[in-house]
Structures are given as structure tokens and as C-alpha cells.
Design a protein around this motif. Sequence first.
Motif, PDB file in Angstrom:
ATOM      1  N   ALA A  16      38.070   6.303  59.384  1.00  0.00           N
ATOM      2  CA  ALA A  16      38.195   7.294  60.446  1.00  0.00           C
ATOM      3  C   ALA A  16      37.153   8.386  60.255  1.00  0.00           C
ATOM      4  O   ALA A  16      36.723   8.671  59.145  1.00  0.00           O
ATOM      5  CB  ALA A  16      39.601   7.885  60.429  1.00  0.00           C
ATOM      6  N   ARG A  17      36.762   9.026  61.341  1.00  0.00           N
ATOM      7  CA  ARG A  17      35.712  10.029  61.248  1.00  0.00           C
ATOM      8  C   ARG A  17      36.128  11.218  60.385  1.00  0.00           C
ATOM      9  O   ARG A  17      35.300  11.818  59.703  1.00  0.00           O
ATOM     10  CB  ARG A  17      35.320  10.504  62.652  1.00  0.00           C
ATOM     11  N   MET A  18      37.410  11.564  60.395  1.00  0.00           N
ATOM     12  CA  MET A  18      37.865  12.704  59.599  1.00  0.00           C
ATOM     13  C   MET A  18      37.720  12.455  58.095  1.00  0.00           C
ATOM     14  O   MET A  18      37.602  13.407  57.314  1.00  0.00           O
ATOM     15  CB  MET A  18      39.333  13.021  59.903  1.00  0.00           C
ATOM     16  N   MET A  19      37.703  11.172  57.706  1.00  0.00           N
ATOM     17  CA  MET A  19      37.703  10.842  56.288  1.00  0.00           C
ATOM     18  C   MET A  19      36.356  10.335  55.787  1.00  0.00           C
ATOM     19  O   MET A  19      35.843  10.781  54.768  1.00  0.00           O
ATOM     20  CB  MET A  19      38.789   9.786  55.997  1.00  0.00           C
ATOM     21  N   SER A  20      35.767   9.372  56.517  1.00  0.00           N
ATOM     22  CA  SER A  20      34.527   8.778  55.997  1.00  0.00           C
ATOM     23  C   SER A  20      33.629   8.173  57.063  1.00  0.00           C
ATOM     24  O   SER A  20      32.598   7.594  56.741  1.00  0.00           O
ATOM     25  CB  SER A  20      34.874   7.681  54.967  1.00  0.00           C
ATOM     26  N   GLY A  21      34.004   8.311  58.343  1.00  0.00           N
ATOM     27  CA  GLY A  21      33.265   7.604  59.387  1.00  0.00           C
ATOM     28  C   GLY A  21      32.444   8.468  60.316  1.00  0.00           C
ATOM     29  O   GLY A  21      32.125   8.055  61.433  1.00  0.00           O
ATOM     30  N   HIS A  22      32.089   9.652  59.860  1.00  0.00           N
ATOM     31  CA  HIS A  22      31.342  10.585  60.716  1.00  0.00           C
ATOM     32  C   HIS A  22      29.837  10.412  60.508  1.00  0.00           C
ATOM     33  O   HIS A  22      29.378  10.211  59.386  1.00  0.00           O
ATOM     34  CB  HIS A  22      31.759  12.012  60.360  1.00  0.00           C
ATOM     35  N   THR A  23      29.044  10.478  61.591  1.00  0.00           N
ATOM     36  CA  THR A  23      27.588  10.332  61.472  1.00  0.00           C
ATOM     37  C   THR A  23      26.876  11.285  62.424  1.00  0.00           C
ATOM     38  O   THR A  23      27.469  11.815  63.376  1.00  0.00           O
ATOM     39  CB  THR A  23      27.122   8.901  61.814  1.00  0.00           C
ATOM     40  N   ASN A  24      25.575  11.452  62.197  1.00  0.00           N
ATOM     41  CA  ASN A  24      24.754  12.257  63.096  1.00  0.00           C
ATOM     42  C   ASN A  24      24.701  11.658  64.496  1.00  0.00           C
ATOM     43  O   ASN A  24      24.631  12.380  65.492  1.00  0.00           O
ATOM     44  CB  ASN A  24      23.335  12.394  62.541  1.00  0.00           C
ATOM     45  N   TYR A  46      22.601  -1.563  61.215  1.00  0.00           N
ATOM     46  CA  TYR A  46      23.884  -1.116  60.681  1.00  0.00           C
ATOM     47  C   TYR A  46      24.935  -2.218  60.517  1.00  0.00           C
ATOM     48  O   TYR A  46      25.924  -2.023  59.811  1.00  0.00           O
ATOM     49  CB  TYR A  46      24.483  -0.035  61.591  1.00  0.00           C
ATOM     50  N   GLY A  47      24.741  -3.359  61.180  1.00  0.00           N
ATOM     51  CA  GLY A  47      25.795  -4.364  61.181  1.00  0.00           C
ATOM     52  C   GLY A  47      26.941  -3.937  62.075  1.00  0.00           C
ATOM     53  O   GLY A  47      26.863  -2.924  62.762  1.00  0.00           O
ATOM     54  N   ALA A  48      28.026  -4.707  62.064  1.00  0.00           N
ATOM     55  CA  ALA A  48      29.158  -4.421  62.950  1.00  0.00           C
ATOM     56  C   ALA A  48      30.199  -3.513  62.312  1.00  0.00           C
ATOM     57  O   ALA A  48      31.082  -3.007  62.997  1.00  0.00           O
ATOM     58  CB  ALA A  48      29.819  -5.736  63.382  1.00  0.00           C
ATOM     59  N   ALA A  49      30.122  -3.280  61.000  1.00  0.00           N
ATOM     60  CA  ALA A  49      31.171  -2.543  60.302  1.00  0.00           C
ATOM     61  C   ALA A  49      30.901  -1.041  60.200  1.00  0.00           C
ATOM     62  O   ALA A  49      31.835  -0.246  60.166  1.00  0.00           O
ATOM     63  CB  ALA A  49      31.363  -3.112  58.896  1.00  0.00           C
ATOM     64  N   TYR A  50      29.642  -0.648  60.126  1.00  0.00           N
ATOM     65  CA  TYR A  50      29.296   0.749  59.852  1.00  0.00           C
ATOM     66  C   TYR A  50      29.569   1.639  61.057  1.00  0.00           C
ATOM     67  O   TYR A  50      29.220   1.267  62.180  1.00  0.00           O
ATOM     68  CB  TYR A  50      27.812   0.821  59.491  1.00  0.00           C
ATOM     69  N   PRO A  51      30.176   2.830  60.892  1.00  0.00           N
ATOM     70  CA  PRO A  51      30.711   3.363  59.629  1.00  0.00           C
ATOM     71  C   PRO A  51      32.144   2.884  59.386  1.00  0.00           C
ATOM     72  O   PRO A  51      32.865   2.600  60.341  1.00  0.00           O
ATOM     73  CB  PRO A  51      30.677   4.866  59.873  1.00  0.00           C
ATOM     74  N   MET A  52      32.528   2.854  58.141  1.00  0.00           N
ATOM     75  CA  MET A  52      33.880   2.459  57.785  1.00  0.00           C
ATOM     76  C   MET A  52      34.781   3.684  57.724  1.00  0.00           C
ATOM     77  O   MET A  52      34.375   4.741  57.263  1.00  0.00           O
ATOM     78  CB  MET A  52      33.908   1.743  56.434  1.00  0.00           C
ATOM     79  N   PRO A  95      31.984   2.031  66.090  1.00  0.00           N
ATOM     80  CA  PRO A  95      30.870   1.446  65.324  1.00  0.00           C
ATOM     81  C   PRO A  95      29.511   1.906  65.844  1.00  0.00           C
ATOM     82  O   PRO A  95      29.340   2.277  67.007  1.00  0.00           O
ATOM     83  CB  PRO A  95      31.071  -0.061  65.532  1.00  0.00           C
ATOM     84  N   MET A  96      28.528   1.840  64.962  1.00  0.00           N
ATOM     85  CA  MET A  96      27.190   2.316  65.309  1.00  0.00           C
ATOM     86  C   MET A  96      26.547   1.503  66.420  1.00  0.00           C
ATOM     87  O   MET A  96      25.726   2.027  67.183  1.00  0.00           O
ATOM     88  CB  MET A  96      26.304   2.310  64.062  1.00  0.00           C
ATOM     89  N   ILE A  97      26.877   0.223  66.525  1.00  0.00           N
ATOM     90  CA  ILE A  97      26.308  -0.579  67.614  1.00  0.00           C
ATOM     91  C   ILE A  97      26.649   0.057  68.955  1.00  0.00           C
ATOM     92  O   ILE A  97      25.786   0.239  69.825  1.00  0.00           O
ATOM     93  CB  ILE A  97      26.822  -2.035  67.562  1.00  0.00           C
ATOM     94  N   GLN A  98      27.924   0.424  69.128  1.00  0.00           N
ATOM     95  CA  GLN A  98      28.347   1.040  70.382  1.00  0.00           C
ATOM     96  C   GLN A  98      27.829   2.472  70.507  1.00  0.00           C
ATOM     97  O   GLN A  98      27.473   2.918  71.601  1.00  0.00           O
ATOM     98  CB  GLN A  98      29.878   1.032  70.482  1.00  0.00           C
TER      99      GLN A  98
END
Length: 419
Positions: free
Chosen positions: A83-91, A75-81, A284-287
Motif C-alpha cells: 500500500a502507498r502508506m507503507m511501501s508503495g508510494h512513488t514520484n 518496472y514489471g507488473a508488480a512494482y510498487p509492492m 502498479p507503475m504500468i498503469q
Amino acid sequence: MVKDLFERIQNNKGPLGKWASQAEGYFVFPKLEGELGPRMKFQGKDILNWSLNDYLGLANHPEVRQADTDAAIAYGAAYPMGARMMSGHTNAHEQLENELAEFVQKEAAYLLNFGYQGIMSCIDALVTKNDIIVYDVDAHACIIDGVRLHMGKRFTYKHNDIESMEKNLQRATKMATETGGGILFITEGVFGMRGQQGKLKEIVEMKKKYNFRLLVDDAHGFGTLGKTGAGAGEEQGCQDGIDVYFSTFAKSMASIGAFLAADKDIIDYLKYNLRSQMFAKALPMIQTVGALKRLELLRKSSELKDKLWENVNALQGGLKTKGFNIGDTNTCVTPVYLEGSIPEAMVMVNDLRENYGIFLSIVVYPVIPKGIILLRMIPTATHTLADIEETLTAFEAIREKLVNGTYAKLAEQNVENMA
């Protein structure tokens, strides 16, 4: 005449800042190098480190390191870009929340980017100006700063004092009746400076008499206390009575991030009202992926926690046997109380680091009363019994130098040299 805003800053550096010229880079803002663990380097010298909150030794656990690496590659260090309410939510975020909620025996959980900001924002979201906050006078700075955001009334009670708690609950009840508000009671599962557990069982029992909701900061209890590691509430058999449970990943999970856990309707409310998360980039996905692996290790085996407590009992038992005052800690946090001034404390810690190779945290006034030196140690699962014996021997030597005036003389010489 309007004063220059910076005039106060230039004339008053604050109770700790005034020591910056002597302390910075050594006593504060030290640089530890090497792989995280009991043995590291400080200013080029090998030291035995008692200042890492890596309770379970997960920071360098091979499975954890691999999970972190795999997540970084994927995923790299940036994903997801965003806030979760707008575009940063994941499974993965949802999975981690579900597993955390189950682990601490709550209906739902919500991830936070940082513990300090998260609990501040949680306090802000839970109360209105009509509500009353009651909290422990020794609460962590993040709680105090959260309470400062509150535009209504707040009362502090004496640390872990049941009588003072009840007195302030009575005051809060009277005031809340007048304002038409409610009461938020805040304490810690483990007080990180002195190591005592909060009186959670007794506080929950008070719910039978007073109408309030309970928020518990269990940063030091999560992963270290309770049969499964679910924290101080589980340890005391009152987890159900905690209305909002908070912990950070910066201790037992050896990472960054935090979470809140509560009934689903409370978490749903916080998701849409917690400003520090609504307007901040998602964890971030790394964490996030790394936290899933860490939680898996916490759940599937008690070996890490058992080893941690073997070391805790050896260290604390050894200190008591040798006559050191460790207060009434009943957790992994191991404080050692000595009598002395700040200059003496600085000389003593310098001696510990330079001549005995022991690195630990030193706490002095204004965090604790004048004339007291607190040496705070955090045992971990990766320390050894040999590490403990080495430390006990060093402590006996520095106590002798403190008592016989050696450190006082050296401190006086340091002051004369600076004059």
C-alpha cells in the motif's frame, strides 16, 4: 432450524441470473477477440463494435502503447509492492495526482486503484452516522453500494428532477439539524445508461439556499465534455461548485484506476481515511506511467475529442433523422429505445450480431422498465462515418422485424424448442 445458506441461491438465481443458461457466453460474458477497436471478432466472426468505452481511441494509440510497453520493461507488473502508506508510494504517483488536479481545476487529487471500490470507500469516509446522504435514484451501482455502507439516513430523489431534489434537501436539512450532522449530495456528471448530464449547474445553485457538499461521479464526462475535456462541470460552467470530483481511467483514459479531486484539506483527509486504498496495493507503475501519457494526449490536443464528437453527432443525428428514439442524451452515450420483451430482445441482438455484424450492449428489465429494450452504443474517435452508415442501415432492418412481429414469432419458437 437453520437453513442452508445456499438454498436461496440455488432456488433463486436473481433477475439476470435466471437467464444464464440461454445468455451466458453470448449475451452476457461475451468474448471479444482481436485488437481493441471498432472492428473485432466475436465467436470467430468479424463485427462492428459499439460496446467499448474507449471514447478517444487511446487504447491502441501508438504513443500510449509505447508508454505502456516501456513501463512494463522498466518496472514489471508488480512494482510498487504494498500500500502507498507503507511501501508503495512513488514520484510517478505524485506527479499523476498533481497533473490530474490541475486538469480538472482542483487543488489536489488522490489516485484510486479501481473506480468502483474507490467511490464506495469515498462515500464511506465522507459521512458519519449523523450525516444525511441525498442521491439520484438512477445513480450507478457503485454509488448505491457506497450509500449502503452508510449507517445514517439517506434520501433518493427522482432522476434529474429539480423539484424532487429540493424536496429531499429540505427533508435532509430538517433531519441533519436534529442529528447535528451534515449533508452529502451525490450525482453523476453523465448518467452512463441514458446519456443525460446531471443537473450540476442547478444543484450548485441550490448551495445558496441549502448547506450541503457535492460529490460528482464524472466517469463518462472526463475527457469528453468541456472545452478542455475536464468534464461535465466544465461543460456547465460550475466546476468550482463541485466539492469532490471523481472519475475513472476506464473510459476516456482506456486503462484501469481512478482518482478523486478536491480542496487539499479534503484530499489530505481522504488519503488517511479511504480504507479501500489504505489497505490495498498501490496502483502498479504500468498503469500509473501509462496514465501520465494518456493525460498528456488529452491535454495537448483537441483533435481526438473533436473527432469523437464528429462521430457522436453523425450517429445521433442519423438515428433521429430515421425516427429512432434516443431519449434526451446530451453526451456521447447513445441509447436507442425500442418496445419489446426480453425474449424479443435476445432474438434481435442475435440477428444484429449474426446477420448484420453489429455488436452492442443490450439493456432490459430490471435495469430499465418492463417492455422496453435499450440498445446502448458508445461512439469513439476511431469509428468512421462508414461504420455509422452501416449501423443505421442495420437498425432500420431490425426495427422493421420488431414491428412486424418477426422477432416475437422467433422468440416463441425458441421457447417451444426449450420446453
